[in-house]
Design an enzyme around this catalytic site. Structure first.
Site, short mmCIF file in Angstrom:
data_model
loop_
_atom_site.label_atom_id
_atom_site.label_comp_id
_atom_site.label_asym_id
_atom_site.label_seq_id
_atom_site.Cartn_x
_atom_site.Cartn_y
_atom_site.Cartn_z
N HIS A 1 0.86 -1.20 0.00
CA HIS A 1 0.00 0.00 0.00
C HIS A 1 0.89 1.25 0.00
CE1 HIS A 1 -2.83 3.07 1.18
NE2 HIS A 1 -3.78 2.27 0.74
N GLU B 1 -3.94 2.13 -7.37
CA GLU B 1 -4.30 3.24 -6.49
C GLU B 1 -3.37 4.42 -6.74
OE1 GLU B 1 -6.71 1.81 -2.86
OE2 GLU B 1 -4.63 1.99 -2.30
P1 PGA Z 1 -9.58 6.04 0.06
O1 PGA Z 1 -8.35 5.05 0.29
O2 PGA Z 1 -10.74 5.19 -0.42
O3 PGA Z 1 -9.82 6.64 1.40
O4 PGA Z 1 -9.14 7.02 -0.98
C1 PGA Z 1 -8.08 3.99 -0.57
C2 PGA Z 1 -6.82 3.32 -0.09
O5 PGA Z 1 -5.86 4.01 0.28
O6 PGA Z 1 -6.76 2.06 -0.05
#
Ligand code: PGA
Length: 254
Positions: free
Chosen positions: A97, A167
């Site tokens: 992440h 992401e």
């Molecule tokens: P968010 O986070 O939905 O709050 O943007 C997604 C993540 O970081 O996994």
């Protein structure tokens, strides 16, 4: 995590603060998940709550961890091994992440973790994403290098246990209006599949790609319709039981 269904993964990050709150949120999420047959829902709570939920998941929710160490056993204070996670009912571990990469995790560490997780017989959710976008499209090169390095240690025979979460950092933790648009997500998903195909051949293309970054009930439908993705990794909206249930219903109807 059942492939073929829409995959919705909740990343609770370092929330909520108590087991009682976590339990309430988990039960509300389980209720929503039990009504959505076409969606596979996974919850990734903080480590201390995982064994609490292994008794509560009832086959309705898959348990995920937010990280896993790259080996089993040994002098690694504070780490949690894939073996331990599997033993308490975790079926998928997230690795890489961006909030962890931002502090200390290199592509190489993430790759070792991903391989250790699949070798243990778990699925792995590998997070990737560029920090920023530039008009020249240089970020595509950055993304390509990140994918190559992150998958360098993952053996092809485990690919069926891999899920990718795209992401982009610039879209995380914002309002849904600042999320990536469906066309940006689609274009990037195609690019990611191309890089995976370069690395792994046809099998690389079969790895499901989730999108994460400010997904809410407002943009979930459009992203699923036009984003060319298999589902979502959801941060802050997964802490709001009502909003998350709404997203699950949207995915079920999509
Ligand atoms: P968010 O986070 O939905 O709050 O943007 C997604 C993540 O970081 O996994």
């Amino acid at each position: 995590m059942k492939k073929g269904k829409k995959l919705i993964v909740a990343n609770w990050k370092m929330n909520p603060g108590t087991a009682a709150e976590a339990r309430a949120l988990f039960l509300a999420t389980r209720r929503a998940a039990s009504e959505a047959r076409r969606v596979s829902v996974t919850v990734c709570p903080p480590f201390p709550f995982l064994s609490l939920f292994s008794r509560l998941s009832n086959g309705v929710i898959s348990l995920g961890s937010q990280d896993a160490f790259w080996r089993n056993g040994g002098p690694h204070t504070g780490e949690v091994s894939p073996e331990m996670l599997k033993d308490i009912g975790v079926t998928i571990s997230m690795v890489g992440h961006s909030e962890r990469r931002a502090r200390w995790e290199t592509d190489d560490i993430v790759s070792r973790k991903a391989q250790a997780v699949v070798r243990e017989g778990l699925s792995v959710l590998v997070c990737i994403g560029e920090r920023a976008r530039d008009e020249n499209g240089d970020f595509f090169g950055v993304l390509r290098e990140q994918i190559k390095a992150t998958f360098s240690k993952v053996q092809r025979r485990f690919l069926s246990d891999v899920v990718i979460a795209y992401e982009p950092l610039w879209a995380i933790g914002k309002n849904w209006r600042d999320s990536a648009s469906p066309s940006v997500v689609r274009e990037t998903a195609i690019f990611i599949r191309k890089v995976m195909a370069d690395m792994f051949g046809d099998e690389g293309v079969t790895v499901p790609i989730l999108y994460g970054g400010s997904v809410g009930p407002e943009n979930a439908g459009a992203l699923l319709r036009d984003g060319d993705i298999a589902g979502f990794l959801i941060g802050h909206e997964s802490l709001d039981a009502e909003a998350f249930a709404w997203i699950i219903r949207i995915a079920n109807d999509a």
